[in-house]
Structure formats: structure tokens, C-alpha cells
Scaffold this motif. Structure first.
Motif, PDB file in Angstrom:
ATOM      1  N   GLU A  75       2.620 -61.028 -34.494  1.00 34.49           N
ATOM      2  CA  GLU A  75       1.776 -62.253 -35.004  1.00 34.49           C
ATOM      3  C   GLU A  75       0.990 -61.762 -34.542  1.00 34.49           C
ATOM      4  N   THR A  76       1.069 -61.753 -32.967  1.00 34.71           N
ATOM      5  CA  THR A  76      -0.271 -61.840 -31.926  1.00 34.71           C
ATOM      6  C   THR A  76      -0.933 -60.728 -31.711  1.00 34.71           C
ATOM      7  N   LEU A  77      -0.366 -59.400 -31.854  1.00 34.73           N
ATOM      8  CA  LEU A  77      -0.617 -58.180 -32.005  1.00 34.73           C
ATOM      9  C   LEU A  77      -1.650 -58.616 -33.766  1.00 34.73           C
ATOM     10  N   SER A  78      -0.929 -58.393 -34.472  1.00 38.61           N
ATOM     11  CA  SER A  78      -1.235 -58.749 -35.675  1.00 38.61           C
ATOM     12  C   SER A  78      -2.482 -59.459 -36.219  1.00 38.61           C
ATOM     13  N   LYS A  79      -3.236 -60.160 -35.840  1.00 39.38           N
ATOM     14  CA  LYS A  79      -4.204 -60.546 -35.727  1.00 39.38           C
ATOM     15  C   LYS A  79      -5.155 -59.998 -34.997  1.00 39.38           C
ATOM     16  N   SER A  80      -4.493 -59.362 -33.651  1.00 42.10           N
ATOM     17  CA  SER A  80      -5.457 -58.980 -32.711  1.00 42.10           C
ATOM     18  C   SER A  80      -5.866 -57.633 -33.597  1.00 42.10           C
ATOM     19  N   ILE A  81      -5.721 -56.614 -34.267  1.00 42.53           N
ATOM     20  CA  ILE A  81      -5.602 -55.335 -34.643  1.00 42.53           C
ATOM     21  C   ILE A  81      -6.748 -56.315 -35.968  1.00 42.53           C
ATOM     22  N   ILE A  82      -5.904 -56.529 -37.027  1.00 38.53           N
ATOM     23  CA  ILE A  82      -6.590 -57.015 -37.962  1.00 38.53           C
ATOM     24  C   ILE A  82      -8.494 -57.581 -37.305  1.00 38.53           C
ATOM     25  N   GLU A  83      -8.552 -58.262 -36.519  1.00 40.06           N
ATOM     26  CA  GLU A  83      -9.930 -58.693 -36.228  1.00 40.06           C
ATOM     27  C   GLU A  83     -10.922 -57.481 -35.963  1.00 40.06           C
ATOM     28  N   PHE A  84      -9.726 -56.866 -34.821  1.00 38.68           N
ATOM     29  CA  PHE A  84     -10.585 -55.367 -34.288  1.00 38.68           C
ATOM     30  C   PHE A  84     -11.241 -54.108 -35.861  1.00 38.68           C
ATOM     31  N   SER A  85     -10.056 -54.742 -36.969  1.00 38.89           N
ATOM     32  CA  SER A  85     -10.707 -53.943 -38.644  1.00 38.89           C
ATOM     33  C   SER A  85     -11.464 -54.216 -38.288  1.00 38.89           C
ATOM     34  N   LYS A  86     -11.622 -55.362 -38.973  1.00 39.21           N
ATOM     35  CA  LYS A  86     -12.970 -55.907 -39.543  1.00 39.21           C
ATOM     36  C   LYS A  86     -14.068 -56.185 -39.142  1.00 39.21           C
ATOM     37  N   LYS A  87     -13.695 -55.492 -37.825  1.00 39.60           N
ATOM     38  CA  LYS A  87     -15.255 -55.320 -37.186  1.00 39.60           C
ATOM     39  C   LYS A  87     -15.517 -53.799 -37.017  1.00 39.60           C
ATOM     40  N   GLY A  88     -15.026 -53.186 -37.637  1.00 41.50           N
ATOM     41  CA  GLY A  88     -15.203 -51.636 -37.765  1.00 41.50           C
ATOM     42  C   GLY A  88     -14.347 -50.472 -37.511  1.00 41.50           C
ATOM     43  N   GLY A  89     -13.681 -51.167 -36.405  1.00 33.82           N
ATOM     44  CA  GLY A  89     -12.627 -50.360 -35.524  1.00 33.82           C
ATOM     45  C   GLY A  89     -11.408 -49.425 -36.668  1.00 33.82           C
ATOM     46  N   THR A  90     -10.691 -48.283 -36.320  1.00 30.07           N
ATOM     47  CA  THR A  90     -10.439 -47.192 -36.815  1.00 30.07           C
ATOM     48  C   THR A  90      -9.037 -47.964 -36.637  1.00 30.07           C
ATOM     49  N   ILE A  91      -7.423 -47.908 -37.420  1.00 27.01           N
ATOM     50  CA  ILE A  91      -6.522 -48.115 -37.434  1.00 27.01           C
ATOM     51  C   ILE A  91      -5.564 -47.185 -37.683  1.00 27.01           C
ATOM     52  N   VAL A  92      -4.366 -46.223 -36.871  1.00 22.03           N
ATOM     53  CA  VAL A  92      -3.681 -45.240 -37.763  1.00 22.03           C
ATOM     54  C   VAL A  92      -2.120 -46.110 -37.496  1.00 22.03           C
ATOM     55  N   ILE A  93      -1.276 -46.374 -38.517  1.00 21.55           N
ATOM     56  CA  ILE A  93      -0.098 -45.958 -38.299  1.00 21.55           C
ATOM     57  C   ILE A  93       0.980 -45.633 -38.805  1.00 21.55           C
ATOM     58  N   ILE A  94       1.878 -45.513 -37.639  1.00 14.61           N
ATOM     59  CA  ILE A  94       2.684 -44.771 -37.519  1.00 14.61           C
ATOM     60  C   ILE A  94       3.905 -45.052 -37.750  1.00 14.61           C
ATOM     61  N   PRO A  95       5.126 -45.784 -38.436  1.00 11.97           N
ATOM     62  CA  PRO A  95       6.486 -46.568 -38.783  1.00 11.97           C
ATOM     63  C   PRO A  95       7.663 -45.773 -37.992  1.00 11.97           C
ATOM     64  N   ASN A  96       8.009 -46.894 -37.345  1.00  5.54           N
ATOM     65  CA  ASN A  96       9.402 -46.391 -36.638  1.00  5.54           C
ATOM     66  C   ASN A  96      10.488 -45.583 -37.960  1.00  5.54           C
ATOM     67  N   ILE A  97      11.595 -45.042 -37.130  1.00  5.22           N
ATOM     68  CA  ILE A  97      12.782 -44.976 -37.971  1.00  5.22           C
ATOM     69  C   ILE A  97      14.163 -45.962 -39.038  1.00  5.22           C
ATOM     70  N   LYS A  98      13.576 -47.240 -38.066  1.00  5.56           N
ATOM     71  CA  LYS A  98      13.955 -49.253 -37.959  1.00  5.56           C
ATOM     72  C   LYS A  98      13.428 -49.838 -38.878  1.00  5.56           C
ATOM     73  N   SER A  99      11.816 -49.077 -38.589  1.00  4.78           N
ATOM     74  CA  SER A  99      11.101 -50.483 -39.312  1.00  4.78           C
ATOM     75  C   SER A  99      11.269 -51.650 -39.743  1.00  4.78           C
ATOM     76  N   GLU A 100      10.812 -52.751 -39.319  1.00  2.00           N
ATOM     77  CA  GLU A 100      11.435 -54.013 -40.198  1.00  2.00           C
ATOM     78  C   GLU A 100      10.144 -53.879 -41.117  1.00  2.00           C
ATOM     79  N   VAL A 101      10.615 -53.643 -42.721  1.00  6.61           N
ATOM     80  CA  VAL A 101       9.791 -53.780 -44.265  1.00  6.61           C
ATOM     81  C   VAL A 101       8.673 -55.169 -44.044  1.00  6.61           C
ATOM     82  N   GLN A 102       9.791 -55.976 -43.761  1.00  7.57           N
ATOM     83  CA  GLN A 102       8.923 -57.678 -44.540  1.00  7.57           C
ATOM     84  C   GLN A 102       7.738 -57.266 -42.740  1.00  7.57           C
ATOM     85  N   SER A 103       8.130 -57.001 -41.599  1.00  5.52           N
ATOM     86  CA  SER A 103       6.886 -57.247 -41.249  1.00  5.52           C
ATOM     87  C   SER A 103       5.531 -56.895 -41.134  1.00  5.52           C
TER      88      SER A 103
END
Length: 649
Positions: free
Chosen positions: A361-389
Motif C-alpha cells: 500500500e505504501t509503495l502503491s500510494k507513492s507510485i500513484i502520486e508520481f504517475s498523477k504528476k506525469g511520471g511513466t510507469i512500466v509494470i512487469i509481473p512476477n510468475i507468482k504475482s498476487e492478483v488481488q494486490s
């Protein structure tokens, strides 16, 4: 023959009146018996016959007199148009840079404008389309004024757009005779503009008397060492070989270096200048040579200390990223989930979430705030990614969600070549590359998703999750060697390199006029504060979007002239940028008019502006006939007088 007042012709029916009057006035001769006059019988018959002829002649002259008067009042005329019909002439005059050349009579654009003024009818209405302006339904005097002030422009207008203007200007106009005239050099930039449904027009091709041109095609640099810098100037020659051509390079207005060169027929050549490596260099290159075009003999560029793009990878260690984001262009840093420096996140331009099993949750808030201000996000999942998270995070950042992992080996086969990520990457569409595979992936559901690379079943492998202010890229599969061989594919470098490059548009050495240019400026603006672009002669406010640490500027319609421009905030200069004329305008390749006429029968071409307008004016000239009918009435009256006076039965 046409009539301005055709209703007057109804009075011709009244000609029956003099006919009836004359018929009733034909008196019958009375016979009187008289002896010994048999020898006079022949003379009496001849006299009676002559009297009848005289009366019929008088009737004919009077009918001719009245008919001529009626026709005169109906105002007959000869013309290709009806007198109540207005002539509307649509003129497209190409004032692109390529028409700033010299023809047999002088400057192509100025001579064309002068010949239009000299030959256009002063009574007609006109619509004038240039590459920069459109003047609708104007008089001859307005047409003359606009043509006298016309100047060359880097802007280009497509034939299709001109035809749309014609249709728009002629729409809902009744009793109007329309004529379209296109005056251009018909450079090959108009190729594929003409179709089978192209509306007919009269074309005049402007031709330069010179068939040779030398131009500055491009400029690039490379570092020789820590103190020296090499500026490479690519020269393009069209036509004959040329020798001993002077070329000079300036820093602002100060001459830095000068040399001469020779170039072979129809070739490109690179000229190099070795300069001192300084923090800022406002370069101008000049070629001294008289040829078809002069506007392409000067070139502007800026050299600044290169600013790097900040890239942060959070998650698993990925050696392939450090090889792509090299030190000369990027400030690349990596961090594990446990050691994230949250204070460093706002300073980044792009953040890669590299195969995290879950997103706290802490990282999510920081990344979302960064994205809202124009930052670019690239998301690569893990083989064992937690879908709900992941779904909690994706829903907030891009209104999207993923499905559970699908374990199915799929080939990566489809590339969206039109996506900005692949702009200038491929010289042609590649269809037979060795397809990489993935063994498992997480399908994503999003209303605003565009596929960049897809699997063989057309589902998305890499997609852009569209948002109004930010860029979010989703890679649907883990890139670990155990799950995919994508890292061995030639696609991995352009994809991730352009992820970084598109995250922040640092200014280039130079830009072209009339192209859409995007520039990011690192600055923190106060509320309601804007950036302005200025030079010594003009200033304008470009379209811009403000983020926390940058402002994204877009230029296209402005500026309109080449040279150096400053991006300023209040009175502070943040950057200096250089603009040049579009190099397409330097082309000496033109459309084949003969082929164009064969393919399009409704298009007529002429070599003379005067001939086209004279032909148009001749067809629309009105030849009034009422004077001739009035003369005929006078002649009829005189004939009647002569008959009454001199014809003795």
C-alpha cells in the motif's frame, strides 16, 4: 441567345392587332360600267395588285418595327452564363517555400500574384486559398490587396484540404457559376493527393529555370574527447557536381570555422567541424551558393550539456535494464522492495516495477502520486504475482484489472508499427522475425487499452493503459528466463529504450517548422504561471501541460520562421531551441503533368496564368444585342417612310 427580361416577349402576342387592322382596311374595288374601256382592263388590274403589295409591305415593316422594339426591351445577349448568375472563382496559390525560386520572368510566387492581378476580371467574386490563409467571397480589390502582401511560408496545404475548402465555399450557393484554378509548382509532396473523384480544376504549373540545388540535410555531433566536439553536417546535392563551395559555422553571430568542399552529382556528403566542447553552443551553418532555393542554405542547431533521464527499477535485479539504460543517456538506479528510497521517487521520470510478487500500500500510494504528476510507469509481473494486490493498484492508477495467470505457451507475433513506441525503429514492417515465446501470462482488462505487441491469439503482451495525464505500460508476462525468451529477442532493446526516451522529451538539437514537436521543460511553475516562447521578432504561448516537476510543450503552427527561440518563465530563460525549414521543400522532384492529365480527364493544365483567365473572361463576357434590335427598328421605320413616299402603285 438569352434574355435579361424574357417576360417582355409576351408582348409579341399583341402583333395580331396591326395584322387585323390591316386586313380590315383592305378595301374592295367597285366596278363601274363604262363603254369602250376594254383597253384599260389590264391597267386596272395591275394598279389594284400594286396597291395590295404596298399595303402588305407597310404591314411587314410595322410588324418588324414593333418586334424589334419588343426584343430590344427584353435585353437579349450572348454569354456562357445567365446574366443573373454570379461568377465565383476559387484560386489556390501555392506560397510554399519551393515557390520562392526564379523562373523565366522572375520570382515564381511574385510573378504569379502579379499575373492574377493583371488578368482577373474586376466584376467577379473570388475566394483565395494560400498555404497560410483563406479569403472567402472577396472582391477584386480585396484579391489584389491580399496578393500584393503574399509571402512564402513553410506551411504546406494538401490538395484534399483545398478541395474541402472549395466544396465548403460553394455549398448552398445558387445562381453561381464556379471555377477553380490551382497555381503551384506541384512538388512531389502532392503525390497520391489526386484520386478518381478529384473535382475538376484548371492547373498552372510554376517552373523554375534552375534545375540544381544544394541543401543542408541534417546535423549531428559526437565527442572526440573531453575538450573537443565534432559537428557533422550532411549536405545533399541535387543535380550536377559542384566544386569549391564555401561553408561556415557560427556560434550565434560569431564565426567559428570556415572551409570549402566539393560534392559529386546527386549525392550526399558529410562535412565535419571540430569545435571546442563548451556548455552551450548556438550554432548556425551557412552555405554560400546560388541555386534553385536559398532558404535551405542556412541551418540552426543548439548544443547543450546533455540532460539525462532518471530511471528507477524497483524489484528483482535485471541486468538487461542496466545494459539498455546506459550512463551517457540515463541515470539508472535499482532498488529492492525493502530498500526503496521514497524521497527519490518524485525525482524520477520513469519507474519500472520489475516482477514484484505484490505491491504494498505504501509503495502503491507513492507510485500513484508520481504517475498523477506525469511520471511513466512500466509494470512487469512476477510468475507468482498476487492478483488481488495488483488489481487494487491497477484499478487506482489506470482503471484496469488482471485475470488469474494462464499457463499456456504462446508466441509473440504481432507488432503495432503505428504506435509511437516504434516510430523510426523499423525501416519496413518486419513479418518474419523469430517469434519469442512466453509460458504463462496475466491477461489485462481495460477500457482504455492499446496493444503495442500481441500474442498469436491477438491478446495483449505489452499494452499501454491510456490515461489523461500519465503513461502506464503493462507487460503481461514475467520476463524471467524460466518463463520467456523475450529478452533474447531484438524487440527488447527498442521497447524498453523508448519507454525511457518517451518518458521525458528532452530538447533536440533542432526542430522543423510545421511539424508537431513535443518538448519537456524541467521547472516548477506557480499557479496560473505559463511558459512563453520568444525571439527578437515574435512571441507566442504554446499549448502546454503542467506537472509537478516539468511542463510539456507542443509546437506546430508556431513558430513560423527559422532561428533561435527562448523558452521563458517570467523573465528567466529556461531553454534555447532552434527551428529550421522542412527539408521536404528542398526537393526538385515534381509531379508529371502529362501523366496527371491522362489519369484525370477532368483536370486541365496550362502553362500561362494569362491564358486561363482570358479564356475564363471570354466565356463569361456578355454581348448585348438590344442595340442591334433598336437599329433594326429604326431601319424598319425608315423603310416604311420610303415605301409611303416613293412607292406609287
Amino acid at each position: 441567345m438569352q434574355f435579361q427580361n424574357p417576360e417582355i416577349l409576351y408582348f409579341l402576342a399583341l402583333l395580331i392587332i396591326p395584322i387585323l387592322v390591316h386586313l380590315f382596311q383592305l378595301q374592295k374595288f367597285e366596278k363601274i360600267p363604262f363603254t369602250n374601256v376594254a383597253f384599260l382592263q389590264k391597267l386596272v388590274q395591275q394598279t389594284r395588285k400594286s396597291s395590295r403589295i404596298k399595303k402588305w409591305l407597310i404591314l411587314g415593316t410595322r410588324l418588324l418595327l414593333l418586334s424589334a422594339i419588343i426584343f430590344a426591351f427584353s435585353q437579349p445577349y450572348f454569354s456562357s452564363k445567365k446574366i443573373e448568375t454570379k461568377q465565383q472563382t476559387f484560386i489556390y496559390l501555392d506560397n510554399s517555400l519551393s515557390t520562392n525560386a526564379t523562373g523565366e520572368k522572375g520570382n515564381l510566387l511574385k510573378i504569379a500574384a502579379q499575373e492574377i492581378i493583371e488578368n482577373a476580371s474586376k466584376n467577379d467574386r473570388y475566394s483565395l486559398q494560400t498555404n497560410t490563409d483563406f479569403y472567402k467571397d472577396i472582391s477584386y480589390e480585396d484579391l489584389k490587396s491580399n496578393l500584393l502582401n503574399i509571402k512564402n511560408s513553410a506551411k504546406k496545404v494538401g490538395i484534399k484540404n483545398v478541395l474541402l475548402k472549395i466544396n465548403s465555399s460553394q455549398k448552398n450557393k445558387t445562381k453561381t457559376l464556379n471555377k477553380s484554378i490551382f497555381i503551384s509548382d506541384f512538388q512531389n509532396t502532392y503525390n497520391n493527393e489526386f484520386t478518381n473523384v478529384t473535382k475538376g480544376f484548371s492547373g498552372i504549373k510554376l517552373e523554375s529555370s534552375k534545375k540544381n540545388n544544394i541543401s543542408i540535410d541534417s546535423v549531428f555531433t559526437n565527442n572526440t574527447n573531453a575538450t573537443n566536439l565534432t559537428v557533422n553536417v550532411v549536405i545533399k546535392n541535387q543535380g550536377d557536381a559542384k566544386n569549391n563551395i564555401p561553408i561556415a559555422i557560427f556560434n550565434k553571430e560569431k564565426l567559428v570555422s570556415k572551409q570549402s568542399f566539393s560534392i559529386e552529382e546527386n549525392t550526399n556528403k558529410t562535412i565535419t567541424f571540430t569545435l571546442q566542447n563548451i556548455t552551450e553552443f548556438l550554432g548556425k551553418i551557412d552555405i554560400t551558393f546560388s541555386d534553385t532555393f536559398s532558404f535551405d542554405n542556412t541551418f540552426y542547431f543548439c548544443i547543450n550539456t546533455s540532460k539525462k533521464i532518471n530511471v528507477l527499477s524497483i524489484g528483482n535485479n535485471a541486468n538487461f535494464l542496466s545494459k539498455i539504460y546506459t550512463k551517457d543517456e540515463f541515470n539508472f538506479s535499482t532498488s529492492t522492495l525493502q530498500n526503496v528510497n521514497y524521497n527519490a521517487i518524485p525525482k524520477q521520470q520513469i519507474i519500472i516495477l520489475n516482477e514484484l510478487e505484490k505491491i504494498p500500500e505504501t509503495l502503491s500510494k507513492s507510485i500513484i502520486e508520481f504517475s498523477k504528476k506525469g511520471g511513466t510507469i512500466v509494470i512487469i509481473p512476477n510468475i507468482k504475482s498476487e492478483v488481488q494486490s495488483y488489481n487494487l493498484f491497477l484499478n487506482k492508477i489506470a482503471d484496469s484489472k488482471i485475470k488469474s495467470k494462464i499457463s499456456d505457451t504462446l508466441k509473440i507475433t504481432n507488432i503495432n508499427f503505428n504506435h509511437p513506441l516504434f516510430k523510426n525503429v523499423f525501416s519496413k514492417k518486419v513479418l518474419n522475425f523469430q517469434y519469442p515465446i512466453v509460458k504463462s501470462h496475466y491477461p489485462i482488462l481495460s477500457k482504455n487499452k492499446s496493444n503495442i505487441i500481441s500474442f498469436e491469439n491477438n491478446s495483449s503482451f505489452i499494452s499501454e493503459l491510456n490515461s489523461s495525464k500519465n503513461k502506464v505500460y503493462w507487460v503481461s508476462s514475467s520476463l524471467s528466463k524460466s518463463n520467456s525468451n523475450f529478452l533474447n529477442s531484438p524487440l527488447v532493446v527498442p521497447v524498453f529504450y523508448n519507454f525511457g526516451k518517451l518518458s521525458f522529451q528532452h530538447k533536440k538539437m533542432y526542430y522543423y517548422l510545421e511539424k508537431e514537436n513535443k518538448i519537456d521543460v524541467e521547472t516548477n511553475l506557480e499557479k496560473d504561471e505559463i511558459l512563453t516562447i520568444v525571439n527578437l521578432n515574435s512571441s507566442f504561448i504554446p499549448p502546454q501541460q503542467t506537472y509537478q516537476n516539468k511542463v510539456s510543450i507542443t509546437t506546430k503552427d508556431n513558430p513560423t520562421e527559422v532561428g533561435f527561440y527562448n523558452i521563458i518563465s517570467k523573465k528567466d530563460t529556461l531553454q534555447t531551441i532552434a527551428f529550421n525549414n522542412p527539408k521536404e521543400e528542398s526537393s526538385l522532384k515534381f509531379l508529371d503533368i502529362n501523366s496527371l492529365k491522362k489519369e484525370h480527364k477532368n483536370i486541365e493544365f496550362s502553362s500561362s496564368i494569362a491564358d486561363v483567365f482570358n479564356d475564363l473572361n471570354k466565356k463569361n463576357e456578355v454581348q448585348w444585342l438590344w442595340k442591334w434590335f433598336l437599329a433594326l427598328a429604326i431601319v424598319s421605320l425608315l423603310l416604311e417612310i420610303f415605301i409611303l413616299k416613293f412607292y406609287k402603285p
